[in-house]
Design a protein around this motif. Structure first.
Motif, PDB file in Angstrom:
ATOM      1  N   MET A 106       0.828  -1.035   0.025  1.00 34.86           N
ATOM      2  CA  MET A 106      -0.099   0.117  -0.139  1.00 34.86           C
ATOM      3  C   MET A 106       0.513   1.434   0.208  1.00 34.86           C
ATOM      4  N   THR A 107       0.909   1.797  -0.664  1.00 31.18           N
ATOM      5  CA  THR A 107       1.659   3.234  -1.176  1.00 31.18           C
ATOM      6  C   THR A 107       1.150   4.080   0.396  1.00 31.18           C
ATOM      7  N   ASP A 108       1.831   5.450   0.861  1.00 27.35           N
ATOM      8  CA  ASP A 108       1.537   6.476   1.549  1.00 27.35           C
ATOM      9  C   ASP A 108       0.176   7.031   1.034  1.00 27.35           C
ATOM     10  N   ASP A 109       0.366   7.150  -0.372  1.00 28.37           N
ATOM     11  CA  ASP A 109      -1.466   8.355  -0.832  1.00 28.37           C
ATOM     12  C   ASP A 109      -2.754   7.280  -0.253  1.00 28.37           C
ATOM     13  N   ASP A 110      -2.284   5.565  -0.908  1.00 32.79           N
ATOM     14  CA  ASP A 110      -3.333   4.615  -0.587  1.00 32.79           C
ATOM     15  C   ASP A 110      -3.850   4.653   1.087  1.00 32.79           C
ATOM     16  N   ARG A 111      -2.501   5.276   2.064  1.00 31.02           N
ATOM     17  CA  ARG A 111      -2.759   4.981   3.035  1.00 31.02           C
ATOM     18  C   ARG A 111      -3.529   6.608   3.969  1.00 31.02           C
ATOM     19  N   ILE A 112      -3.608   7.455   3.249  1.00 32.35           N
ATOM     20  CA  ILE A 112      -3.928   8.772   4.023  1.00 32.35           C
ATOM     21  C   ILE A 112      -4.938   8.415   3.171  1.00 32.35           C
ATOM     22  N   ARG A 113      -5.510   8.126   1.918  1.00 34.17           N
ATOM     23  CA  ARG A 113      -6.745   8.049   1.497  1.00 34.17           C
ATOM     24  C   ARG A 113      -7.287   7.335   2.922  1.00 34.17           C
ATOM     25  N   LEU A 114      -7.373   6.001   2.570  1.00 40.50           N
ATOM     26  CA  LEU A 114      -7.920   4.750   3.562  1.00 40.50           C
ATOM     27  C   LEU A 114      -8.577   5.943   4.676  1.00 40.50           C
ATOM     28  N   LEU A 115      -7.123   6.369   6.394  1.00 39.21           N
ATOM     29  CA  LEU A 115      -7.297   6.567   7.039  1.00 39.21           C
ATOM     30  C   LEU A 115      -8.482   8.227   6.617  1.00 39.21           C
ATOM     31  N   LEU A 116      -8.467   8.909   5.528  1.00 35.17           N
ATOM     32  CA  LEU A 116      -9.015   9.788   5.708  1.00 35.17           C
ATOM     33  C   LEU A 116     -10.031   9.623   5.090  1.00 35.17           C
ATOM     34  N   LEU A 117     -10.563   8.527   4.717  1.00 35.74           N
ATOM     35  CA  LEU A 117     -12.535   8.530   4.492  1.00 35.74           C
ATOM     36  C   LEU A 117     -12.526   7.250   5.701  1.00 35.74           C
ATOM     37  N   ASP A 118     -11.707   6.708   5.943  1.00 32.93           N
ATOM     38  CA  ASP A 118     -12.884   6.367   7.343  1.00 32.93           C
ATOM     39  C   ASP A 118     -13.156   6.382   8.130  1.00 32.93           C
ATOM     40  N   ALA A 119     -12.277   7.890   8.622  1.00 32.95           N
ATOM     41  CA  ALA A 119     -12.701   8.477   9.483  1.00 32.95           C
ATOM     42  C   ALA A 119     -13.885   9.520   9.297  1.00 32.95           C
ATOM     43  N   LEU A 120     -13.935   9.795   7.840  1.00 34.86           N
ATOM     44  CA  LEU A 120     -15.479  10.977   6.905  1.00 34.86           C
ATOM     45  C   LEU A 120     -15.889  10.028   7.597  1.00 34.86           C
ATOM     46  N   ASP A 121     -16.546   8.697   7.311  1.00 33.57           N
ATOM     47  CA  ASP A 121     -17.141   7.337   7.448  1.00 33.57           C
ATOM     48  C   ASP A 121     -17.811   7.467   9.017  1.00 33.57           C
ATOM     49  N   ALA A 122     -17.222   7.428   9.531  1.00 29.60           N
ATOM     50  CA  ALA A 122     -17.027   7.218  10.949  1.00 29.60           C
ATOM     51  C   ALA A 122     -17.710   8.885  11.669  1.00 29.60           C
ATOM     52  N   GLN A 123     -17.813   9.822  11.532  1.00 22.43           N
ATOM     53  CA  GLN A 123     -18.180  11.054  11.458  1.00 22.43           C
ATOM     54  C   GLN A 123     -19.975  11.175  10.942  1.00 22.43           C
TER      55      GLN A 123
END
Length: 171
Positions: A1-18
């Motif tokens: 997994m690239t750094d961009d993929d990891r960051i995207r996943l973190l951001l989208l997971d956080a948004l979905d959680a909210q």
């Protein structure tokens, strides 16, 4: 997994959680409770959902990032808005379940937009007065939307506890 993929996943997971937190906070409230203003500032839970739909999902992701028109923004009506921006307004004739569905629909469209964009994609419709570094790309916009949704999810937690005693976090 690239750094961009990891960051995207973190951001989208956080948004979905909210987003899920917001929907859980209003789940089970009656129409009257959804329309009740329990804090001195006078907003209602359903008004906050409308704000997250228009001022959160649609404005930041549909309009700013995807360049879609701002034709959904309600006109100011001071006699109805009690000093709040118009994107908090839910009129008496509007069904609360329809307002919640609009939020869900806006989320679905936002997810399509985000999936099609690189994290470094520049806004297609930035506000002219923004400094260039304020919202330079999708990553910055996502972080802003996450923070706004998280703040309002907390507001809904306090409101829910005042309405019926339900606590999101039991301390």
């Amino acid at each position: 997994m690239t750094d961009d993929d990891r960051i995207r996943l973190l951001l989208l997971d956080a948004l979905d959680a909210q987003r899920r937190h917001v929907l859980a906070a209003i789940d089970g409230l009656s129409d009257a409770q959804l329309r009740s203003a329990v804090l001195p500032s006078g907003w209602s839970p359903i008004g906050l959902v409308r704000h997250l739909t228009l001022g959160g999902e649609r404005y930041w992701l549909h309009t700013v990032m995807a360049g879609e028109p701002l034709d959904y923004w309600p006109a100011d009506r001071p006699e109805l808005d009690d000093g709040r921006p118009a994107d908090w307004r839910v009129e008496a004739h509007e069904a609360t379940d329809a307002v919640v569905q609009e939020y869900r629909d806006a989320i679905a469209r936002s997810d399509e937009i985000v999936a099609a964009l690189d994290l470094r994609a520049a806004p297609r419709r930035p506000e002219p007065e923004w400094p260039a570094e304020r919202f330079p790309d999708l990553a910055a916009v996502l972080l802003h939307v996450i923070l706004d949704a998280a703040t309002h999810a907390g507001h809904l937690d306090a409101t829910r506890e005042l309405l019926d005693g339900r606590q999101h976090l039991v301390l």
